[in-house]
Design a protein around this motif. Structure first.
Motif, PDB file in Angstrom:
ATOM      1  N   SER A 159       0.838  -1.200   0.000  1.00 45.71           N
ATOM      2  CA  SER A 159       0.000   0.000   0.000  1.00 45.71           C
ATOM      3  C   SER A 159       0.873   1.250   0.000  1.00 45.71           C
ATOM      4  O   SER A 159       2.026   1.230   0.439  1.00 45.71           O
ATOM      5  N   HIS A 161       0.277   5.426   0.951  1.00 49.08           N
ATOM      6  CA  HIS A 161      -0.597   6.481   1.473  1.00 49.08           C
ATOM      7  C   HIS A 161       0.193   7.796   1.520  1.00 49.08           C
ATOM      8  O   HIS A 161       0.357   8.406   2.570  1.00 49.08           O
ATOM      9  N   VAL A 212      -2.765   7.738  -3.084  1.00 44.71           N
ATOM     10  CA  VAL A 212      -3.141   6.559  -2.312  1.00 44.71           C
ATOM     11  C   VAL A 212      -3.327   5.377  -3.251  1.00 44.71           C
ATOM     12  O   VAL A 212      -4.019   5.480  -4.265  1.00 44.71           O
ATOM     13  N   ASP A 214      -4.085   1.305  -2.362  1.00 48.72           N
ATOM     14  CA  ASP A 214      -4.276   0.344  -1.286  1.00 48.72           C
ATOM     15  C   ASP A 214      -5.279  -0.719  -1.731  1.00 48.72           C
ATOM     16  O   ASP A 214      -6.403  -0.773  -1.234  1.00 48.72           O
ATOM     17  N   PRO A 220      -3.135   2.833   6.213  1.00 45.97           N
ATOM     18  CA  PRO A 220      -1.772   3.376   6.336  1.00 45.97           C
ATOM     19  C   PRO A 220      -0.917   2.511   7.247  1.00 45.97           C
ATOM     20  O   PRO A 220      -1.424   1.883   8.176  1.00 45.97           O
TER      21      PRO A 220
END
Length: 221
Positions: A159, A161, A212, A214, A220
């Motif tokens: 991910s 962020h 972002v 994810d 996060p």
């Protein structure tokens, strides 16, 4: 994510404007000629997909109302319109490689009605592998495994962020893949101004600190 008090430089992630009024996509048409995958000069890790070699033939699909200046498809290559290519060269921007003419063998359209203009001439380009490196301390990245190579900094990402670049690592490329995030095209503030000046279509510029990704919804780190 903390702001960078040491530098006023801003960077953006470059993406196609999916579902926008100029949403345009492409696929490669046979025969497709490919070269060798780019490798990290230090650890030998594969940094990208096999490059598309000329002659380049493509099918272009118009999803929106009019043809875009920026077109994404499979692989690391993107298509840019002739006016974009000309302006990029005239203004001496850096970081795009190739500029191979593309023969459009088929045009497809999803919406009814004719587009407001003819399809532009397109060129195949790739972003350079820049020297700018992700600043792990000032970025919010979730890794599947530790970063081992100090050169490419490749590691499985789960991910993103928001991220920032290490101060002093960037070497003035306007379009590039950052070390540690080889899957994202990053552009300079100068390139952002270039997009606005020429009214280029079918692209989005997302500030790196706001970007972002994810897919597993892990949140996060």
């Amino acid at each position: 994510m903390a702001s960078d008090s040491r530098s006023a430089l801003r960077f953006f992630v470059l993406q196609a404007d999916l579902f926008g009024s100029c949403d345009t996509q492409y696929s490669k048409a046979e025969p497709v000629h490919r070269g060798e995958a780019p490798l990290c000069p230090r650890c030998g890790s594969i940094l990208g997909m096999l490059p598309w070699l000329p002659p380049c033939r493509a099918e272009v699909e118009l999803q929106g109302q009019d043809f875009g200046d920026f077109v994404e498809g499979p692989g690391n290559e993107v298509l840019i319109s002739a006016r974009t290519a000309d302006a990029f060269r005239k203004e001496a921007l850096t970081g795009l490689l190739g500029f191979h003419p593309v023969e459009v063998v088929r045009l497809k359209r999803k919406r009814r009605g004719a587009p407001t203009s003819e399809a532009p001439r397109y060129f195949s380009v790739t972003a350079s592998f820049g020297h700018g490196a992700v600043d792990e301390a000032r970025s919010r990245l979730r890794h599947a495994q530790p970063v081992k190579c100090p050169e490419c900094r490749s590691a499985g990402l789960e991910s993103i962020h928001g991220f920032a670049l290490e101060a002093g690592s960037w070497r003035n490329e306007d379009v590039f893949y950052a070390r540690g995030l080889q899957g994202l095209i990053v552009v300079s503030e100068r390139f952002a101004g270039f997009v606005q000046k020429h009214g280029l279509t079918n692209l989005r510029l997302i500030p790196t600190e706001e970007y972002v990704w994810d897919p597993l919804r892990l949140g996060p780190p």
